[in-house]
Design an enzyme around this catalytic site. Structure first.
Site, short mmCIF file in Angstrom:
data_model
loop_
_atom_site.label_atom_id
_atom_site.label_comp_id
_atom_site.label_asym_id
_atom_site.label_seq_id
_atom_site.Cartn_x
_atom_site.Cartn_y
_atom_site.Cartn_z
CG HIS A 17 52.55 62.15 29.38
ND1 HIS A 17 52.14 61.85 30.66
CD2 HIS A 17 52.60 63.51 29.34
CE1 HIS A 17 51.93 62.95 31.35
NE2 HIS A 17 52.21 63.98 30.56
CB SER A 61 50.57 66.06 32.86
OG SER A 61 51.88 65.63 33.14
CG ASP A 80 52.43 58.66 30.87
OD1 ASP A 80 53.52 59.25 30.71
OD2 ASP A 80 51.37 59.25 31.14
#
Length: 713
Positions: free
Chosen positions: A685, A565, A650
Site C-alpha cells: 500500500h 487510498s 497491497d
C-alpha cells in the site's frame, strides 16, 4: 525499480500471443502504443434482489498467471505511452534527490539513560538506528542497521523497535514483501547476537513487560488481516508455545498494543470506528489477568495514559469534540471519571501529553493545530503562537515525565520540518533542527495562504495552498494541483514538502482541500462526510476546485486532482461527477470498488469499516454506496487523463480494485485521453520502501502532470 518484464510484453506484434485471451490490441492512434484490453467474463453479484454484472471479477486471482500477465502488460503500456517523458523523469528524480541531505539524522530522544536516534549515510535507503549512553558526547552504538538487513530485498520495512526495560535487548519486526506480515527478531545489544526467538507472521505491534523476559505481540487474521489476537512470549520458548492472552471475536473490532508513558502498564486498545475498549496489564506482572478499563459501549470512544495514582482519559462521553477526564488507578469504570478539561464547541481535543508538573493538549481550532500548556493546578495556561496562516504542530519524542521541556515538531507549506524544545515554565523555545533543503531553496520565494471555499450547501471548506511568489505577489492563473483525502476523520495538515517545490518552480499552485470526512473543523466535520453523508466529501472537493478557478488561483483548463487510498475513492467519484472540471488526475492505490468490497467480509478491513461507509447488507447503505461507487458509476463519457497506481501486495486496498477500474474505463469511456495503470509488482500500500527509491515514483507522477500542463520543458 520497476519489475523487469518478459520480452514478449514490450508491445511488439507478439503481445496478444503472450496474453492469450486476456488482452487484445486496439489504439485510438495508429502511431500510438496500444493499451491492453482485458477480457470480459460475466460474473453476477446479487444483493437485495438487485443484480450487478462484473466483467472483470476474474482479476482478483493474484496467483493466476493470466492476471499477472495483464498487470505487466499495463505496466509495459504505461512505460511506452510515457516514453517521451523519460528525460523529464530523470531530471525530476535528480532534482528531488538533490534536495535531500543524504547524510542526515533525527534529533536524539532521551529515554531513561540513553539518547536514541536514527541516521542515514550517503546513498542509503534505510537508516541506522543508534543510541548514546548518558550524554550526547558519548560513543555511538549502532543497535540496528536496517540498510544492511534490506540488502537483496526489493521491499523491506522495519517496525516497532522496542528496547527491554534494562535496555539491553532489542525487539523489532521486519517485512520483506509489503503485505504487512512481519517477523519479530530479538537482538542482544551486549553481544550484538540475534537470539533464537523468531516469531513469524505477526502484525508487527510488540511491547516488553518489565521483567526483560516477556514480549507481548499481536497477530492478524491471515485472510482479513484484522489484528485480533494478543500473545505472550517468554524468551527461549518456541513461538508455537506462546500463550494467547486475548482474542477479539467481534469482526468489527481490532486490537492495538502499547505501554503507558509511565512504563507501568501494558495497554490493549480494542477499537472500532465508533467504540473503544481498553484492557490493561501491570507491566511488572505479565502473567496476571487483563483488566477491563471501561467496557465497550456503542458510540463511546476513549483513550488513556497514566501518571502517578491516576489514569487520564480523553473521551467523547457527552462531548462531541472530546474532553479530558481522570480516574483513580483502582477505579476505572466511567462512573469514576472526573473532568479535567471540559468540552468546547469550537475546539477538538486530538491528544494529550502528561508531565509531572504540566499537561499539554494537542487541539484543533478552526482547522489548525494548537499546543495548549498548563500546570496541573490550572495556572500559567497558554497556547503557543506559530504566526503563520496554515501550518502543522505536534508533540514528538516526549518519552519522559520528569521534565519541564516540551519537544514539538512544526512546519508549514513554506517552512521545512523543524523540531523545537520549549521550556513550559519560561516559555522560551530552542530550534534543535530544521530540515535542510538543498538546491537553493529560500522560504521567502514562496507564499502560503488559507482560504474558505463556499460549498453548495453553505458550508465553508478550508483550503491551504502554496505557490511561488511572482513579481506582483500572486502569479497569473496557471496549473493547480488539488489534493484531498476526506475519510476516517483524518485531518490533512498544511505541512512542508520539498518534493512539491518541483511543481511550484514550474508554475503550479498546490492546494489541500480540507473536505468533510476529515476532522479539521471538529467532529461534526467528520460526521458530515461519512456514511449517508459521504457525497459531501466529493462535492466539497469539486466546489473547492471550482473556487480556485473563480478566484484566479488556477487556469480553468489546468486543474489537476490527486488522492490516495480513500482519497483515491474521492478521485474516482469526482471524475465521474465532473470530468470536465479536471485536466488530469492521479489516483494512488484507490479504493474504488466500494460495494463489492464492503459486501465481501473475507477482504481485509471490510468488517471493521462498516461504521465508516455503512454495511451494504442493509439496503439503505447498499443503495447509497451504489450511487457513488466509482467502479459502479463508470459511464460512456469523456474522462480526463488519468494515472492509477497500485501495489501487487497491497493489504489495504487490494490491487484488483484499481486494475478492474482501469479495465472497465478502457472498455466504456469515450474519447482518447490517456489512461494509465502502474502496478508495483514488489510492494504494498505504501509503495517502495526506500527513501530514495520512492522518489522515482514521485518523479513519474510529476512528469505525468507537467506533461499534461505543457510545463515539461
Amino acid at each position: 525499480m520497476r519489475s523487469s518484464l518478459p520480452a514478449c510484453l514490450t508491445f511488439v506484434l507478439s503481445l496478444p500471443a503472450c496474453l492469450g485471451a486476456s488482452a487484445e490490441l486496439s489504439s485510438p492512434h495508429a502511431s500510438a502504443p496500444a493499451p491492453p484490453i482485458a477480457k470480459r467474463i460475466a460474473h453476477e453479484l446479487v444483493a437485495h434482489g438487485h443484480t450487478r454484472v462484473d466483467h472483470y471479477y476474474w482479476l482478483r486471482e493474484r496467483g493466476d498467471p493470466e492476471v499477472i500477465a495483464y498487470l505487466e502488460a499495463e505496466n509495459a503500456y504505461t512505460e511506452a505511452a510515457t516514453a517521451h517523458t523519460a528525460k523529464l523523469r530523470a531530471e525530476l528524480q535528480a532534482e528531488l534527490t538533490g534536495r535531500i541531505q543524504q547524510d542526515d539524522s533525527t534529533v536524539p530522544v532521551r529515554e531513561r539513560d540513553y539518547f536514541y536516534y536514527a541516521r542515514w549515510v550517503e546513498g542509503s535507503e534505510h537508516p541506522l538506528y543508534c543510541r548514546k549512553h548518558g550524554s550526547l558526547d558519548a560513543d555511538e552504538e549502532i543497535i540496528l542497521n536496517a540498510d544492511a538487513l534490506a540488502k537483496g530485498h526489493d521491499f523491506f520495512a522495519t517496525r516497532e523497535l522496542e528496547v527491554s526495560e534494562n535496555q539491553q535487548l532489542l525487539a523489532y519486526a521486519t517485512d520483506d514483501v509489503g503485505r504487512r506480515f512481519y517477523t519479530i527478531h530479538v537482538k542482544d545489544l551486549r553481544t550484538g547476537e540475534l537470539l533464537a526467538d523468531e516469531i513469524p507472521d505477526v502484525s508487527g505491534a510488540l511491547e516488553w513487560a518489565n521483567d526483560d523476559q516477556t514480549l507481548l505481540y499481536t497477530k492478524q487474521d491471515p485472510e482479513t488481516l484484522r489484528d485480533y489476537q494478543v500473545f505472550r512470549h517468554t524468551l527461549g520458548d518456541a513461538p508455537g508455545d506462546d500463550t494467547l492472552i486475548y482474542e477479539e471475536r467481534d469482526e468489527t473490532f481490532e486490537v492495538g498494543l502499547w505501554k503507558t508513558k509511565s512504563r507501568a502498564y501494558l495497554v490493549l486498545d480494542i477499537y472500532s470506528t465508533l467504540s473503544d475498549e481498553v484492557r490493561i496489564l501491570d507491566a511488572a506482572k505479565p502473567d496476571a489477568e487483563l483488566r477491563v478499563f471501561a467496557p465497550r459501549e456503542r458510540g463511546l470512544e476513549y483513550d488513556i495514559d497514566h501518571l502517578g495514582d491516576q489514569f487520564y482519559v480523553r473521551t467523547n462521553l457527552d462531548a462531541e469534540n472530546f474532553r479530558l477526564m481522570k480516574t483513580p488507578v483502582a477505579k476505572t469504570d466511567k462512573q469514576h471519571w472526573r473532568e479535567v478539561v471540559g468540552h468546547r464547541d469550537d475546539v477538538l481535543i486530538e491528544s494529550f501529553e502528561l508531565f509531572d508538573e504540566h499537561l499539554v493538549l494537542e487541539q484543533r481550532r478552526r482547522g489548525l493545530m494548537e499546543l495548549s500548556v498548563q500546570r496541573w493546578d490550572g495556572s500559567d495556561a497558554h497556547v503557543l503562537d506559530f504566526g503563520e496562516p496554515a501550518y502543522v504542530a505536534y508533540g514528538t519524542g516526549n518519552l519522559e515525565l520528569d521534565t519541564s521541556t516540551l519537544r514539538y515538531g512544526y512546519s508549514s507549506m513554506t517552512t521545512p520540518d523543524s523540531v523545537f524544545d520549549y521550556d513550559m515554565n519560561t516559555r522560551e523555545k530552542v530550534l534543535l533542527k530544521q530540515q535542510k533543503v538543498l538546491g537553493g531553496f529560500a522560504p521567502e520565494d514562496y507564499v502560503t495562504e488559507r482560504l474558505d471555499a463556499p460549498a453548495r450547501d453553505g458550508a465553508a471548506v478550508p483550503i491551504s495552498l502554496v505557490y511561488r511568489r511572482g513579481p506582483q505577489g500572486r502569479p497569473e492563473p496557471g496549473p493547480a494541483l488539488v489534493y484531498a483525502y476526506g475519510s476516517y476523520g483524518a485531518s490533512m495538515d498544511a505541512d512542508f514538502s520539498a518534493n512539491v517545490l518541483s511543481l511550484l518552480d514550474r508554475g503550479f499552485v498546490f492546494a489541500i482541500a480540507h473536505v468533510r470526512g476529515g476532522e479539521e473543523l471538529g467532529r461534526a466535520w467528520y460526521e458530515g462526510g461519512k456514511l449517508l453523508n459521504k457525497k459531501n466529501t466529493f462535492t466539497d472537493f469539486i466546489d473547492s476546485a471550482q473556487f480556485l478557478v473563480d478566484e484566479g488561483y488556477a487556469e480553468r483548463s489546468q486543474v489537476f486532482a490527486e488522492g490516495g487510498s480513500a482519497g483515491g475513492l474521492l478521485i474516482g467519484a469526482v471524475i465521474n461527477m465532473r470530468p470536465d472540471l479536471f485536466a488530469g488526475a492521479i489516483a494512488a492505490v484507490p479504493f474504488v470498488d466500494v460495494v463489492t468490497t464492503m459486501l465481501d467480509d473475507s477482504i481485509p478491513l471490510t468488517t471493521s469499516e462498516y461504521d465508516e461507509w455503512g454495511n451494504p447488507n442493509d439496503k439503505q447503505y447498499y443503495d447509497y454506496m451504489l450511487s457513488y461507487s466509482p467502479y459502479d458509476n463508470v459511464t460512456a463519457q469523456d474522462y480526463p487523463p488519468l494515472l492509477v497506481t497500485t501495489g501487487l501486495h497491497d493489504s489495504q486496498v487490494q490491487y484488483w480494485e484499481p486494475a478492474k477500474w482501469v479495465a472497465k474505463l478502457r472498455a466504456t469511456k469515450t474519447g482518447d485521453d490517456l489512461l494509465l495503470l502502474r502496478t508495483d509488482m514488489s510492494s504494498g500500500h505504501g509503495g517502495k520502501s526506500g527513501r530514495l527509491a520512492r522518489l522515482e515514483e514521485i518523479a513519474f507522477e510529476f512528469a505525468f502532470l507537467l506533461d499534461l500542463a505543457g510545463r515539461a520543458d
